[in-house]
Enzyme design. Structure first.
Site, short mmCIF file in Angstrom:
data_model
loop_
_atom_site.label_atom_id
_atom_site.label_comp_id
_atom_site.label_asym_id
_atom_site.label_seq_id
_atom_site.Cartn_x
_atom_site.Cartn_y
_atom_site.Cartn_z
N HIS A 91 -6.40 -7.35 -0.38
CA HIS A 91 -6.59 -5.92 -0.59
C HIS A 91 -5.88 -5.49 -1.89
CE1 HIS A 91 -6.84 -6.64 3.76
NE2 HIS A 91 -7.74 -5.67 3.78
N ASP A 97 -2.74 -10.55 -2.67
CA ASP A 97 -3.29 -10.10 -1.39
C ASP A 97 -4.78 -9.81 -1.55
OD1 ASP A 97 -1.99 -8.72 1.34
OD2 ASP A 97 -3.90 -7.83 0.73
N HIS A 135 0.83 -1.22 0.00
CA HIS A 135 0.00 0.00 0.00
C HIS A 135 0.86 1.27 0.00
CE1 HIS A 135 -3.67 -2.22 0.35
NE2 HIS A 135 -3.34 -2.74 1.52
N ASP A 162 -4.36 -12.90 3.18
CA ASP A 162 -5.59 -12.52 3.87
C ASP A 162 -6.85 -12.85 3.06
OD1 ASP A 162 -4.73 -10.64 2.07
OD2 ASP A 162 -4.73 -8.97 3.48
#
Length: 435
Positions: free
Chosen positions: A153, A151, A112, A240
């Site tokens: 996200h 991931d 991120h 995740d």
């Protein structure tokens, strides 16, 4: 004695001291259970699988990938440098042919973290994959590199770093941004004017399980990789998506992760998110290691794994198929983005929120529309913590006119900016100005 079909270097350094808080999933224990599982299962007793320690990322390593405001030392702890150094070690092992593949099991994560960094967002301070990619280019020359971010996200930071770079293909499979942080990663986000189509986003609906993920890999990711023909494939290996993860809504399993890596055949994997510390990470990491090494992973099972209960509904699979068909067509026929233009410059203005630290950044990016090179890039940034910052980037193929323009802007920066940084990719020069 078991033997790996493909030699694998595992970079492990469990003594990281960084945590969001003592009870946050991003804390010291996040890798300790994985370490215990590896020892119990005898992973390092397999011939061809070896354990390695990370290197240590310097200021220069980080500055190749980022504009850190006000400075690298203000942004990075030792843990961040060791995490990025673990990714660098993975690249070194592969490029020096010490191992065929490498998996950097490191933390804190990084995907991120954008080109400009004012602090921590999404648990990330610096982008460890980007630091690794730029280290590869520095030491082994220009490469065509594919980063596949699995991931849960959206990897908005990695997307941002390589938004204008046609030599890097970035593919992100993630939970639909309408339902999860950071709220981005839609198919129309397909790259900047100099790299149109080199960003590929595959948003998947909540409750996607093994069938849906593997369908997207086989029907979209693998054909795109074959078309791009990279010199190196990197898996930004967030975990995740697992059905036990406490902050996401997906249904992926350790078996699914292992099969994903068997199909993807990444040269390097780098750990990203994954916050089911006991229920997922030990099993998933072990499955990934076995798959990357070409070993049998069929015995990897979570104690409560029930594939029938996790499987997608027919309607959900229809949605996934439709999304995948659209994404694949958009890669081969990328729609021209609605890029704002002011004179000779492409303009991008954004507000970026750093959720972990409560920082709001205002950013204006100006990219020269140059016929001779990718164009000099000026990034003007201010935040609620720091005003008037300037980043000047000269691309690797920078023409003389853009080079002069970039150095002129940097030289004049003292008049209007508190901090200015110059990243000259062509001449490998990095400079820093501050009040």
């Amino acid at each position: 004695m078991l033997k790996a079909a493909s030699s694998l270097g595992v970079i492990f350094f469990p003594a990281f001291d960084w945590a969001i808080s003592p009870t946050h999933p991003e804390r010291e224990e996040r890798l300790l259970y994985t370490q215990d599982q590896f020892r119990e299962e005898g992973l390092f007793d397999i011939e061809g699988i070896s354990e390695h320690r990370p290197l240590y990322a310097s200021d220069l390593d980080i500055m190749r990938a980022h504009f850190c405001f006000p400075s690298v030392s203000a942004i990075c702890t030792e843990s961040h440098r060791i995490s990025a150094g673990g990714a660098i070690q993975a690249a070194r092992l592969v490029f020096e042919q010490e191992t065929r593949r490498a998996f950097a099991l490191v933390r804190p994560p990084g995907h991120h973290a954008m080109k400009v960094v004012h602090g921590n967002r999404g648990f990330c301070n610096i982008n460890i994959e980007a630091v690794m990619v730029e280290w590869i280019r520095e030491h082994y020359g220009r490469k065509r590199i594919a980063i596949v971010d699995t991931d849960c996200h959206h990897g908005d930071g990695t997307q941002d770093v390589y938004w204008h770079d046609p030599d890097v293909l970035f593919i992100s499979l993630h939970q639909d941004g309408r339902t999860l942080y950071p709220g981005s990663g839609f198919p129309y986000e397909n790259g900047g004017p100099r790299a149109l189509g080199k960003t590929v986003n595959i948003p998947l609906p909540p409750r996607t399980s093994d069938e849906g993920y593997l369908y997207a890999i086989e029907e979209v990711v693998l054909p795109i990789l074959a078309d791009f023909n990279p010199d190196l494939i990197i898996n930004s290996a967030g975990q995740d998506n697992h059905y036990t993860d406490p902050i996401t809504n997906m249904q992926f399993s350790a078996q699914g992760y292992a099969r994903l890596n068997e199909l993807l055949k990444p040269d390097i994997a780098v750990l990203e998110g994954g916050y089911s510390i006991k229920g997922a990470l030990p099993y998933v990491n072990l499955g990934i290691c076995l798959a990357m090494a070409g070993c049998d992973y069929s015995g990897i099972r979570e104690p409560d794994y029930n594939p029938a209960a996790l499987r997608e509904s027919p309607d959900l699979m229809d949605t996934i198929r439709q999304t995948c068909a659209y994404v694949l067509d958009s890669y081969h026929h990328p729609p021209m983005g609605d890029f704002e233009k002011q004179g000779e410059y492409f303009i991008r203005e954004r507000k970026i929120y750093y959720d972990t630290e409560g920082i709001l950044e205002n950013q204006r990016e100006e990219l020269k529309d140059c016929e001779s090179c990718r164009g000099v890039r000026l990034i003007k940034s201010s935040s609620s913590h720091l005003s008037t910052c300037l980043g000047v980037e000269l691309p690797i193929d920078c023409c003389p006119a853009c080079e002069q323009e970039g150095y002129t802007a940097f030289t004049r920066a003292k008049k209007n900016y508190v901090v200015a940084q110059l990243l000259d990719q062509k001449n490998k020069r990095f400079q820093y100005l501050s009040e």
